[in-house]
Design a protein around this motif. Structure first.
Motif, PDB file in Angstrom:
ATOM      1  N   MET A   1      47.188  -2.905  13.285  1.00 30.35           N
ATOM      2  CA  MET A   1      46.986  -3.483  11.881  1.00 30.35           C
ATOM      3  C   MET A   1      47.592  -2.526  10.832  1.00 30.35           C
ATOM      4  SD  MET A   1      43.284  -4.765  10.541  1.00 30.35           S
ATOM      5  CE  MET A   1      43.382  -6.146   9.391  1.00 30.35           C
ATOM      6  N   ARG A   2      48.185  -3.419   9.861  1.00 28.29           N
ATOM      7  CA  ARG A   2      49.179  -2.529   8.887  1.00 28.29           C
ATOM      8  C   ARG A   2      48.217  -2.661   7.601  1.00 28.29           C
ATOM      9  NH1 ARG A   2      53.897  -0.664   8.218  1.00 28.29           N
ATOM     10  NH2 ARG A   2      55.198  -0.686   6.084  1.00 28.29           N
ATOM     11  N   LEU A   3      47.739  -1.530   7.024  1.00 27.40           N
ATOM     12  CA  LEU A   3      46.971  -1.515   5.940  1.00 27.40           C
ATOM     13  C   LEU A   3      47.631  -0.644   4.744  1.00 27.40           C
ATOM     14  CD1 LEU A   3      44.203   0.335   8.266  1.00 27.40           C
ATOM     15  CD2 LEU A   3      44.265  -2.153   7.657  1.00 27.40           C
TER      16      LEU A   3
ATOM     17  N   HIS B   1      46.397   2.250  13.728  1.00 27.54           N
ATOM     18  CA  HIS B   1      46.633   1.630  12.490  1.00 27.54           C
ATOM     19  C   HIS B   1      47.946   2.302  11.664  1.00 27.54           C
ATOM     20  CE1 HIS B   1      43.322  -0.840  13.475  1.00 27.54           C
ATOM     21  NE2 HIS B   1      42.472   0.230  13.318  1.00 27.54           N
TER      22      HIS B   1
ATOM     23  N   GLU C   1      48.390  -6.157   6.097  1.00 26.56           N
ATOM     24  CA  GLU C   1      47.290  -7.267   6.508  1.00 26.56           C
ATOM     25  C   GLU C   1      45.829  -6.951   5.922  1.00 26.56           C
ATOM     26  OE1 GLU C   1      47.577  -7.720  11.024  1.00 26.56           O
ATOM     27  OE2 GLU C   1      48.695  -5.867  10.881  1.00 26.56           O
TER      28      GLU C   1
ATOM     29  N   ILE D   1      37.312  -1.010  10.670  1.00 22.30           N
ATOM     30  CA  ILE D   1      38.914  -1.614  10.636  1.00 22.30           C
ATOM     31  C   ILE D   1      38.839  -2.653  11.773  1.00 22.30           C
ATOM     32  CG2 ILE D   1      41.274  -1.204  10.597  1.00 22.30           C
ATOM     33  CD1 ILE D   1      39.930  -0.565   8.102  1.00 22.30           C
ATOM     34  N   GLY D   2      38.227  -2.141  12.965  1.00 21.46           N
ATOM     35  CA  GLY D   2      37.976  -3.312  14.120  1.00 21.46           C
ATOM     36  C   GLY D   2      37.403  -4.498  13.621  1.00 21.46           C
TER      37      GLY D   2
ATOM     38  N   LYS E   1      39.962  -6.559  11.754  1.00 15.82           N
ATOM     39  CA  LYS E   1      41.062  -7.166  12.415  1.00 15.82           C
ATOM     40  C   LYS E   1      40.499  -8.160  13.307  1.00 15.82           C
ATOM     41  CE  LYS E   1      44.535  -5.584  15.896  1.00 15.82           C
ATOM     42  NZ  LYS E   1      44.989  -4.415  16.627  1.00 15.82           N
TER      43      LYS E   1
ATOM     44  N   SER F   1      40.073 -11.268  11.188  1.00 11.61           N
ATOM     45  CA  SER F   1      41.254 -11.940  10.607  1.00 11.61           C
ATOM     46  C   SER F   1      41.924 -12.507  11.684  1.00 11.61           C
ATOM     47  CB  SER F   1      42.314 -10.855  10.236  1.00 11.61           C
ATOM     48  OG  SER F   1      42.812  -9.988  11.179  1.00 11.61           O
ATOM     49  N   GLU F   2      41.520 -12.617  12.700  1.00 10.01           N
ATOM     50  CA  GLU F   2      42.240 -13.296  14.011  1.00 10.01           C
ATOM     51  C   GLU F   2      41.373 -14.769  14.144  1.00 10.01           C
ATOM     52  OE1 GLU F   2      42.347 -10.565  16.946  1.00 10.01           O
ATOM     53  OE2 GLU F   2      44.052  -9.647  16.062  1.00 10.01           O
TER      54      GLU F   2
END
Length: 362
Positions: free
Chosen positions: A1-3, A31, A57, A353-354, A357, A360-361
């Motif tokens: 993931m891009r943070l 990440h 993201e 963050i998991g 992620k 977001s999906e």
């Protein structure tokens, strides 16, 4: 993931150290972390431009005001065809019992909400003190050792002798034997919020009565104007010494060989110096403010003072009561072990963050 990760990156501050540590956690989990200084942006619209340019993201902010305000409103969503999950990480105590929780806030229509989480985040140990100490403990044949009875300051003076010679400040030239020396150590950047002069007059008066006690201020010259004020005050203050920042190993050696680590700040989030002192098995004497009181339980993990006179009374008590020192040291060490684990913090960020992620999906 891009943070995108917004934080205050000013040198010699707890937020900057925390930001670097959190970035390590995020990158260790695989990440990509785009770390930016919150002071480089004036409005959420500026952050929206960066979000678009960096194709992130999710956006995280360390410190609800300095970073979180830049993620409020819909500005960060208006220039993209999809939502940006915005996560605000509270980096400081709001008061006793507030903890140092990782919190997620709903800050705009359509923003995904995941919290708040009650997971407790550890302290900003400088240079990963906690991780390094944990790794040393795991080395084959190496046993964790208690420091045992500590000398009362001799090595401190030896290491710091003459540290400020040539720049107008008083040299650290305490010429007394370790058995007849009681050094109290204040570790802070020279800026007004740390209030390094708060105890100077009271300590000087105590030193006139008892020449074996000394107050040593160690830290970087963050505010040049205020630094000159501090130096001038120290020059006039018997029993008070000042030196610039030290390498980590020398600073830890100084802490281990002092009577107590002192915090006299007007305001604190979560003082790394206090927590490092506890981990190094050194007593803590801290000003009774909300951030300190959230970590230091008076008479249990340390001692809290409300004015300079109370500081002197408590410091005298600590000197003459070895049993109290042993109790504070043991309780402080256990508090750090239970509440400020570096590995637990890493796991918290990885899991959080998991969830982001995964959400977001959906």
């Amino acid at each position: 993931m891009r943070l995108l990760f917004l934080a205050v990156l000013r040198r010699h501050t707890g937020n900057a150290v925390t930001a670097q540590r959190v970035r390590d956690h995020l990158e260790a989990a695989g990440h990509v972390c785009v770390l930016r200084d919150a002071f480089d942006f004036e409005s959420p619209a500026d952050v929206a431009d960066l979000i678009m340019a960096e194709n992130v993201e999710a956006a995280l902010a360390l410190h609800l005001y300095r970073g979180g305000r830049l993620l409020q409103g819909r500005a960060a969503e208006q220039k993209r065809d999809r939502e940006i999950v915005r996560l605000l990480v509270q980096s400081s105590h709001a008061g006793p019992g507030a903890g140092n929780s990782i919190q997620v806030f709903h800050v705009g229509a359509g923003a995904r909400v995941l919290g708040p989480s009650s997971a407790r985040s550890p302290s900003p140990f400088r240079n990963h003190l906690w991780r390094n100490r944990s790794e040393r403990r795991r080395q084959p044949g190496r046993e964790e050792q208690s420091h045992g009875p500590r000398p009362r300051g001799g090595q401190v003076c030896c290491r710091l002798h003459g540290a400020h010679e040539g720049d107008g400040a008083k040299a650290v030239d305490i010429n007394r034997s370790a058995d007849d020396l009681h050094v109290f150590l204040l570790i802070c950047g020279l800026r007004r919020v740390k209030d390094p002069l708060y105890l100077v007059d009271a300590f000087s008066e105590w030193h006139r009565e008892d020449p074996s006690v000394f107050f040593l201020i160690v830290g970087p010259e963050v505010d040049p104007v205020f630094t000159q004020e501090v130096k001038a005050a120290v020059q006039r203050a018997p029993g008070v010494r000042l030196t610039r920042e030290l390498p980590q190993d020398e600073l830890h050696a100084a802490a281990r060989n002092c009577c107590a680590v002192v915090n006299s700040s007007v305001s604190e989030g979560m003082s790394a110096a206090i927590l490092e002192a506890m981990d190094l098995e050194v007593p803590v004497l801290a000003r009774n403010i909300p951030g300190n009181a959230a970590m230091v339980k008076h008479g249990v993990t340390g001692l809290l003072f409300s004015d300079p006179q109370e500081f002197v009374r408590l410091a005298k008590r600590l000197i003459r009561d070895p049993a109290l020192e042993r109790e504070l040291v043991a309780n402080g060490k256990e508090y750090v072990r239970l509440s400020h684990s570096w590995q637990v913090e890493r796991d918290v960020y990885r899991d959080l963050i998991g969830k982001l992620k995964g959400g977001s999906e959906d």
